[in-house]
Design a protein around this motif. Sequence first.
Motif, short mmCIF file in Angstrom:
data_model
loop_
_atom_site.label_atom_id
_atom_site.label_comp_id
_atom_site.label_asym_id
_atom_site.label_seq_id
_atom_site.Cartn_x
_atom_site.Cartn_y
_atom_site.Cartn_z
N ASP A 21 0.87 -1.17 0.00
CA ASP A 21 0.00 0.00 0.00
C ASP A 21 0.90 1.22 0.00
OD1 ASP A 21 0.83 0.32 2.73
OD2 ASP A 21 -0.78 -1.03 3.36
N GLU A 22 0.38 2.38 0.28
CA GLU A 22 1.17 3.60 0.19
C GLU A 22 2.29 3.66 1.24
OE1 GLU A 22 1.11 5.94 -2.13
OE2 GLU A 22 -0.34 4.68 -3.16
N ASP A 23 2.14 2.88 2.30
CA ASP A 23 3.11 2.96 3.39
C ASP A 23 3.95 1.70 3.57
OD1 ASP A 23 2.24 5.55 4.21
OD2 ASP A 23 0.48 4.63 5.13
N ARG A 24 3.70 0.67 2.75
CA ARG A 24 4.43 -0.58 2.92
C ARG A 24 4.93 -1.12 1.57
NH1 ARG A 24 0.56 -4.56 6.10
NH2 ARG A 24 -0.95 -3.59 4.67
N VAL A 25 6.14 -1.67 1.64
CA VAL A 25 6.77 -2.30 0.47
C VAL A 25 7.33 -3.65 0.90
CG1 VAL A 25 8.71 -2.20 -1.15
CG2 VAL A 25 7.32 -0.17 -0.77
N ALA A 26 7.10 -4.67 0.07
CA ALA A 26 7.66 -6.00 0.32
C ALA A 26 8.84 -6.24 -0.63
CB ALA A 26 6.60 -7.08 0.12
N VAL A 27 9.90 -6.82 -0.11
CA VAL A 27 11.08 -7.19 -0.92
C VAL A 27 11.41 -8.65 -0.63
CG1 VAL A 27 12.01 -4.85 -1.01
CG2 VAL A 27 12.69 -6.36 0.84
N ALA A 80 14.94 3.12 9.90
CA ALA A 80 14.72 4.57 9.90
C ALA A 80 15.08 5.17 8.55
CB ALA A 80 15.55 5.20 11.01
N PRO A 81 14.60 6.38 8.25
CA PRO A 81 14.99 7.06 7.02
C PRO A 81 16.51 7.14 6.89
CG PRO A 81 13.18 8.22 8.06
CD PRO A 81 13.62 7.16 9.02
N GLY A 82 17.01 6.87 5.68
CA GLY A 82 18.46 6.86 5.44
C GLY A 82 19.08 5.49 5.60
N ASP A 83 18.36 4.55 6.21
CA ASP A 83 18.86 3.17 6.34
C ASP A 83 18.64 2.42 5.02
OD1 ASP A 83 19.52 3.69 8.93
OD2 ASP A 83 17.75 2.70 9.81
N ARG A 84 19.38 1.31 4.85
CA ARG A 84 19.25 0.47 3.66
C ARG A 84 19.17 -0.99 4.06
NH1 ARG A 84 24.31 3.57 1.33
NH2 ARG A 84 24.19 4.28 3.49
N LEU A 85 18.21 -1.69 3.48
CA LEU A 85 18.02 -3.12 3.72
C LEU A 85 18.56 -3.90 2.53
CD1 LEU A 85 16.76 -5.54 5.33
CD2 LEU A 85 14.65 -5.11 4.03
N LEU A 86 19.42 -4.89 2.80
CA LEU A 86 20.07 -5.66 1.73
C LEU A 86 19.76 -7.15 1.89
CD1 LEU A 86 22.13 -5.85 -0.66
CD2 LEU A 86 23.91 -6.15 1.09
N ARG A 98 6.79 2.22 6.67
CA ARG A 98 7.38 3.51 6.97
C ARG A 98 6.66 4.24 8.10
NH1 ARG A 98 5.79 8.33 2.79
NH2 ARG A 98 3.59 7.84 2.49
N VAL A 99 5.39 3.90 8.33
CA VAL A 99 4.63 4.58 9.38
C VAL A 99 5.17 4.24 10.76
CG1 VAL A 99 2.36 4.84 10.45
CG2 VAL A 99 2.55 4.73 7.96
N VAL A 100 5.37 2.95 11.00
CA VAL A 100 5.89 2.52 12.31
C VAL A 100 7.41 2.44 12.31
CG1 VAL A 100 3.77 1.29 12.86
CG2 VAL A 100 5.61 0.08 11.69
N GLY A 101 8.03 2.65 11.14
CA GLY A 101 9.49 2.59 11.07
C GLY A 101 10.03 1.22 11.40
N GLN A 102 9.47 0.21 10.75
CA GLN A 102 9.82 -1.17 11.12
C GLN A 102 9.94 -2.04 9.88
OE1 GLN A 102 7.90 -3.26 14.60
NE2 GLN A 102 6.92 -4.45 12.95
#
Length: 428
Positions: A221-227, A354-360, A304-308
């Motif tokens: 949705d607008e606030d969640r992304v799955a990878v 958090a903003p600026g973090d990267r998930l690999l 992104r809403v809950v930062g998790q």
Amino acid sequence: MDSDEDDVSASPSLVETTQTGQPGPRHVLVVDDSRAQRHMLSMQLRRWGYQVTECESGEAGLDVCARVDVDIIISDWMMPGLSGLDFCRRFRDLARENYGYFVLLTSKSETAEIADGLEAGADDFLTKPVASNELRARLRAGERMLAMQAELLAKNRVIASTLSELQKLYDSLDRDLIEARKLQQTLIRDRVRDYGWSRASLLLRNSGRVGGDLVGSFRVDEDRVAVYSIDVSGHGVASAMMTARLAGFLTGSSPEQNLAFQKGPSGGHVLLPPEAVAERFNRLMLDEIQAEQYFTMAFAVVDRVVGQVSLVQAGHPHPLILRRDGSVERLGAGGLPIGLIPEARYDRLDTRLAPGDRLLLVSDGFTECPLPDGQDFGEDGLIDSLRRSAHLSGADLLESLVWDLTHRSGGDIFPDDVSGIILDLSEQ
């Protein structure tokens, strides 16, 4: 020359000809500057059923050999002009498919001179005056050698024909694999997907024409992304076909086909927790697909809403978080691969993002890549490379990791598929 009254029907040439399937008698070339010697040999040979050609010099004999397929050559050693030794050397230099059995007539018996004859390419020697029974024995030896050579040529032709057919099949298969590779690459057509508040960058490098790795992302949705990152066991076409099928179960454009969703009470599609997604895939592999393959997977949902970030690790290399300050965190506890054990349970891990973090997420093509010292690149090598490239983001960061892997492994041809996905969270 001794006489011999054997019947032509029992001649060695005709017996060998029948066994090898060659039409007609063996062709013998007699080369001698003595007309009487040539005549005596020719009479015996014709009487035994051979086709005979006579030449009075080495030059004339060489000309015949260049035009006619001669099976056996009986040549005098000492002749004016081109000697029998030189004739033999030049005969061996001719471009002939069939072997020619070369017999030198000589009065020489010294070891050194016999060695010279063998070095020049002679197969056998006859001492003048030639005894009939010895000549027959030498011819039988030549017949055996020619028969073996003909058999080898026939087998070589069969092998060459088979190899040609195999090459055609390989070329056809290779063309199909090239097309399959193109189709597989379309599974991740968008190498960079911008979700506004985050950006997913994808890397897929197959070790062969096609591979068994799959990476991707979709908007929940607008606030969640799955990878996700998937590595199917094995290599080649079967693994590639499985990745294509799995990609269909993780499409973001059709939630009704996506195993990560289920219908909610209101009739809409609701995202399942990551551990439930892994369990669904495990049941699918064991109950429906029932293939010999299995796969490892890392599946994560970023909110992104809950930062998790909530993720599951199913036998895949540990997911990594590159923090804004350059530190690296390793996530997960391993987990079981998917498609091996019925009713396998998978644990979810939740952590802050958090903003600026990267998930690999990466496949074991990175971590298990062998190095020249016998060690693997490993997760420690990956983390070290990630720290040194912390100033990069997205596709540039992935390419930097591949460059480090290439540099340390000593080449850009990897034994396993190398894939990965990185999700950059905007700093805004």
